[in-house]
Design a protein around this motif. Structure first.
Motif, PDB file in Angstrom:
ATOM      1  N   MET A  72     -15.675   7.401   5.660  1.00 44.70           N
ATOM      2  CA  MET A  72     -15.628   6.928   4.276  1.00 44.70           C
ATOM      3  C   MET A  72     -14.793   7.874   3.416  1.00 44.70           C
ATOM      4  SD  MET A  72     -19.452   5.429   3.581  1.00 44.70           S
ATOM      5  CE  MET A  72     -18.835   4.462   2.220  1.00 44.70           C
ATOM      6  N   LEU A  73     -14.896   9.173   3.706  1.00 40.59           N
ATOM      7  CA  LEU A  73     -14.078  10.135   2.982  1.00 40.59           C
ATOM      8  C   LEU A  73     -12.598   9.934   3.296  1.00 40.59           C
ATOM      9  CD1 LEU A  73     -14.171  12.606   1.096  1.00 40.59           C
ATOM     10  CD2 LEU A  73     -14.346  14.045   3.123  1.00 40.59           C
ATOM     11  N   PHE A  74     -12.308   9.599   4.539  1.00 42.55           N
ATOM     12  CA  PHE A  74     -10.921   9.347   4.935  1.00 42.55           C
ATOM     13  C   PHE A  74     -10.333   8.165   4.169  1.00 42.55           C
ATOM     14  CE2 PHE A  74      -7.904   7.151   7.799  1.00 42.55           C
ATOM     15  CZ  PHE A  74      -6.949   8.150   7.908  1.00 42.55           C
ATOM     16  N   SER A  75     -11.181   7.205   3.826  1.00 47.16           N
ATOM     17  CA  SER A  75     -10.689   6.032   3.092  1.00 47.16           C
ATOM     18  C   SER A  75     -10.165   6.388   1.711  1.00 47.16           C
ATOM     19  CB  SER A  75     -11.805   4.987   2.962  1.00 47.16           C
ATOM     20  OG  SER A  75     -12.842   5.455   2.102  1.00 47.16           O
ATOM     21  N   CYS A  76     -10.587   7.535   1.173  1.00 50.49           N
ATOM     22  CA  CYS A  76     -10.109   7.949  -0.149  1.00 50.49           C
ATOM     23  C   CYS A  76      -8.623   8.306  -0.132  1.00 50.49           C
ATOM     24  CB  CYS A  76     -10.916   9.151  -0.654  1.00 50.49           C
ATOM     25  SG  CYS A  76     -12.675   8.829  -0.884  1.00 50.49           S
ATOM     26  N   PHE A  77      -8.104   8.598   1.058  1.00 49.94           N
ATOM     27  CA  PHE A  77      -6.717   9.056   1.153  1.00 49.94           C
ATOM     28  C   PHE A  77      -5.784   7.988   1.719  1.00 49.94           C
ATOM     29  CE2 PHE A  77      -9.617  12.646   1.636  1.00 49.94           C
ATOM     30  CZ  PHE A  77      -9.182  13.475   0.604  1.00 49.94           C
ATOM     31  N   ILE A  78      -6.294   6.773   1.889  1.00 49.72           N
ATOM     32  CA  ILE A  78      -5.455   5.685   2.389  1.00 49.72           C
ATOM     33  C   ILE A  78      -4.652   5.105   1.232  1.00 49.72           C
ATOM     34  CG2 ILE A  78      -5.449   3.406   3.459  1.00 49.72           C
ATOM     35  CD1 ILE A  78      -7.976   4.143   4.914  1.00 49.72           C
ATOM     36  N   PRO A  79      -3.328   5.063   1.308  1.00 42.87           N
ATOM     37  CA  PRO A  79      -2.517   4.494   0.218  1.00 42.87           C
ATOM     38  C   PRO A  79      -2.802   3.010   0.016  1.00 42.87           C
ATOM     39  CG  PRO A  79      -1.165   5.797   1.729  1.00 42.87           C
ATOM     40  CD  PRO A  79      -2.502   5.625   2.387  1.00 42.87           C
ATOM     41  N   PHE A  80      -2.603   2.561  -1.206  1.00 39.36           N
ATOM     42  CA  PHE A  80      -2.816   1.154  -1.536  1.00 39.36           C
ATOM     43  C   PHE A  80      -2.009   0.226  -0.635  1.00 39.36           C
ATOM     44  CE2 PHE A  80      -4.313   1.287  -6.244  1.00 39.36           C
ATOM     45  CZ  PHE A  80      -5.296   2.193  -5.883  1.00 39.36           C
ATOM     46  N   GLN A  81      -0.755   0.609  -0.378  1.00 41.59           N
ATOM     47  CA  GLN A  81       0.155  -0.302   0.316  1.00 41.59           C
ATOM     48  C   GLN A  81      -0.306  -0.633   1.730  1.00 41.59           C
ATOM     49  OE1 GLN A  81       0.893   2.437  -1.285  1.00 41.59           O
ATOM     50  NE2 GLN A  81       2.435   2.005  -2.851  1.00 41.59           N
ATOM     51  N   ILE A  82      -1.020   0.306   2.364  1.00 41.86           N
ATOM     52  CA  ILE A  82      -1.427   0.095   3.750  1.00 41.86           C
ATOM     53  C   ILE A  82      -2.465  -1.012   3.877  1.00 41.86           C
ATOM     54  CG2 ILE A  82      -2.601   1.198   5.715  1.00 41.86           C
ATOM     55  CD1 ILE A  82      -1.242   3.767   5.015  1.00 41.86           C
ATOM     56  N   VAL A  83      -3.296  -1.186   2.866  1.00 41.90           N
ATOM     57  CA  VAL A  83      -4.397  -2.147   2.968  1.00 41.90           C
ATOM     58  C   VAL A  83      -4.022  -3.533   2.450  1.00 41.90           C
ATOM     59  CG1 VAL A  83      -6.076  -0.287   2.738  1.00 41.90           C
ATOM     60  CG2 VAL A  83      -5.359  -1.532   0.701  1.00 41.90           C
ATOM     61  N   LEU A  84      -2.789  -3.736   2.006  1.00 39.73           N
ATOM     62  CA  LEU A  84      -2.428  -5.023   1.405  1.00 39.73           C
ATOM     63  C   LEU A  84      -2.549  -6.179   2.391  1.00 39.73           C
ATOM     64  CD1 LEU A  84       0.655  -4.168  -0.863  1.00 39.73           C
ATOM     65  CD2 LEU A  84      -1.709  -4.591  -1.540  1.00 39.73           C
ATOM     66  N   ILE A  85      -1.957  -6.022   3.576  1.00 39.34           N
ATOM     67  CA  ILE A  85      -1.995  -7.109   4.554  1.00 39.34           C
ATOM     68  C   ILE A  85      -3.408  -7.361   5.081  1.00 39.34           C
ATOM     69  CG2 ILE A  85      -1.166  -7.857   6.825  1.00 39.34           C
ATOM     70  CD1 ILE A  85       1.478  -6.525   6.211  1.00 39.34           C
ATOM     71  N   PRO A  86      -4.170  -6.329   5.490  1.00 35.84           N
ATOM     72  CA  PRO A  86      -5.561  -6.607   5.911  1.00 35.84           C
ATOM     73  C   PRO A  86      -6.403  -7.237   4.807  1.00 35.84           C
ATOM     74  CG  PRO A  86      -4.877  -4.414   6.611  1.00 35.84           C
ATOM     75  CD  PRO A  86      -3.807  -4.924   5.715  1.00 35.84           C
ATOM     76  N   MET A  87      -6.234  -6.767   3.564  1.00 30.19           N
ATOM     77  CA  MET A  87      -6.984  -7.354   2.447  1.00 30.19           C
ATOM     78  C   MET A  87      -6.596  -8.809   2.243  1.00 30.19           C
ATOM     79  SD  MET A  87      -9.253  -5.565   0.729  1.00 30.19           S
ATOM     80  CE  MET A  87      -9.789  -3.890   0.425  1.00 30.19           C
ATOM     81  N   ALA A  88      -5.309  -9.121   2.345  1.00 26.81           N
ATOM     82  CA  ALA A  88      -4.861 -10.495   2.160  1.00 26.81           C
ATOM     83  C   ALA A  88      -5.464 -11.420   3.216  1.00 26.81           C
ATOM     84  CB  ALA A  88      -3.330 -10.557   2.199  1.00 26.81           C
ATOM     85  N   ARG A  89      -5.530 -10.948   4.466  1.00 29.92           N
ATOM     86  CA  ARG A  89      -6.108 -11.760   5.539  1.00 29.92           C
ATOM     87  C   ARG A  89      -7.600 -11.974   5.315  1.00 29.92           C
ATOM     88  NH1 ARG A  89      -3.357 -12.755  10.127  1.00 29.92           N
ATOM     89  NH2 ARG A  89      -5.303 -12.825  11.310  1.00 29.92           N
ATOM     90  N   VAL A  90      -8.299 -10.920   4.910  1.00 27.49           N
ATOM     91  CA  VAL A  90      -9.746 -11.042   4.672  1.00 27.49           C
ATOM     92  C   VAL A  90     -10.026 -11.993   3.511  1.00 27.49           C
ATOM     93  CG1 VAL A  90     -11.808  -9.792   3.926  1.00 27.49           C
ATOM     94  CG2 VAL A  90     -10.303  -8.790   5.651  1.00 27.49           C
ATOM     95  N   LEU A  91      -9.292 -11.840   2.406  1.00 25.59           N
ATOM     96  CA  LEU A  91      -9.491 -12.725   1.258  1.00 25.59           C
ATOM     97  C   LEU A  91      -9.162 -14.168   1.623  1.00 25.59           C
ATOM     98  CD1 LEU A  91      -8.028 -10.567  -1.666  1.00 25.59           C
ATOM     99  CD2 LEU A  91     -10.421 -10.949  -1.098  1.00 25.59           C
ATOM    100  N   GLY A  92      -8.140 -14.360   2.461  1.00 27.23           N
ATOM    101  CA  GLY A  92      -7.803 -15.720   2.893  1.00 27.23           C
ATOM    102  C   GLY A  92      -8.902 -16.336   3.729  1.00 27.23           C
TER     103      GLY A  92
END
Length: 292
Positions: free
Chosen positions: A126-146
């Motif tokens: 969970m701490l590692f997630s604080c350092f993940i850039p926004f751009q990296i999660v765009l595609i996974p987030m888009a698939r999940v929201l879809g």
């Protein structure tokens, strides 16, 4: 020895203090200069701005740029102003901040007072997630929201910000609860209190300082976010996306006074949050830094 001398870590003379205050004042004026430029030009007619000398006070004061920015400015193809987008941001920010703060409190409570095998690994992830850039999660987030059918909705934006902010809120509450006496939790267990009763009656009432820190941090990040709003907002775009569309419009006359007023309107909520609760921010951060 006076009380002031006892509370001061380093003793300084009057000349030294005056010099320090002068330097701080100069930095404050330099920092506030853009806000001054925005403020004075937001109450000028456009002719005064295009005529030069943006630093001067208005010769003719007018609130028309503010009225236009709020209700009639051209946002994309619609002359709606920022009003509907402001309401969208409020409907997105308030639930996202509340949910992420509460989940962070529960996670911090579990990771410090109900420890289990592998809890440090989970906290590390969970701490590692604080350092993940926004751009990296765009595609996974888009698939999940879809897959969830939440793309282009306020609920989808709330989910995105809750997930992305959960690492920060968990970090804050975990460090804060680590300094809380575990003996009180054990005593409550002996008296028959369960998981949620201990959380609601013991842990949550003393979490005010760190909760304020989490709320300020989350509110500022979510309100000022542009990337997630532009990527997942669809027709329910937040304030920052509407402000960008207003300023970047390539049609018609560039109404700089309206742009300045719109930028201040977009910044007012975060300014209010810091003015009202800013003094508790550092206090909350320091509350869990020293144990004992």
């Amino acid at each position: 020895m006076s009380v002031a001398a006892q509370d001061t870590a380093v003793s300084t003379g009057r000349i030294t203090r005056a010099f320090i205050y002068l330097i701080l004042l100069l930095f404050a004026l330099f920092y506030l200069l853009p806000l001054y430029v925005m403020g004075v030009n937001s109450v000028k007619p456009l002719s005064e701005i295009t005529g030069g000398n943006m630093m001067a006070l208005p010769k003719e004061w007018t609130l028309d740029p503010w009225r236009s920015a709020w209700s009639t400015a051209q946002i994309g193809v619609n002359p709606t102003g920022l009003k509907p987008y402001f309401l969208t941001s409020i409907l997105m920010v308030v639930p996202a901040v509340a949910i992420s703060t509460m989940l962070g409190a529960i996670n911090g409570y579990i990771l410090t007072k109900w420890r289990f095998k592998g809890d440090t690994i989970i906290f590390g992830l969970m701490l590692f997630s604080c350092f993940i850039p926004f751009q990296i999660v765009l595609i996974p987030m888009a698939r999940v929201l879809g897959m969830l059918g939440m793309a282009g909705s306020i609920q989808g934006l709330i989910l995105v910000h809750v997930v992305y902010g959960l690492g920060f809120s968990t970090l804050y509450f975990r460090n804060y609860y680590a300094a809380f006496p575990t003996e009180l939790v054990r005593a409550a267990q002996i008296d028959g209190a369960g998981f949620f009763r201990i959380f609601w009656r013991i842990m949550l009432p003393v979490s005010g300082p760190i909760a304020v820190v989490c709320v300020i941090w989350q509110f500022t990040n979510i309100w000022n976010d542009f990337l997630f709003g532009a990527s997942f907002g669809g027709t329910t775009q937040p304030m920052t996306v509407a402000l960008n569309n207003l300023v970047q419009s390539s049609t018609g006359v560039k109404e700089y006074n309206v742009h300045f007023a719109a930028a201040i309107l977009a910044a007012i909520p975060t300014l209010i949050v810091y003015i009202v609760a800013g003094r508790y921010f550092v206090r909350g951060l320091m509350a869990g830094s020293v144990k004992g």
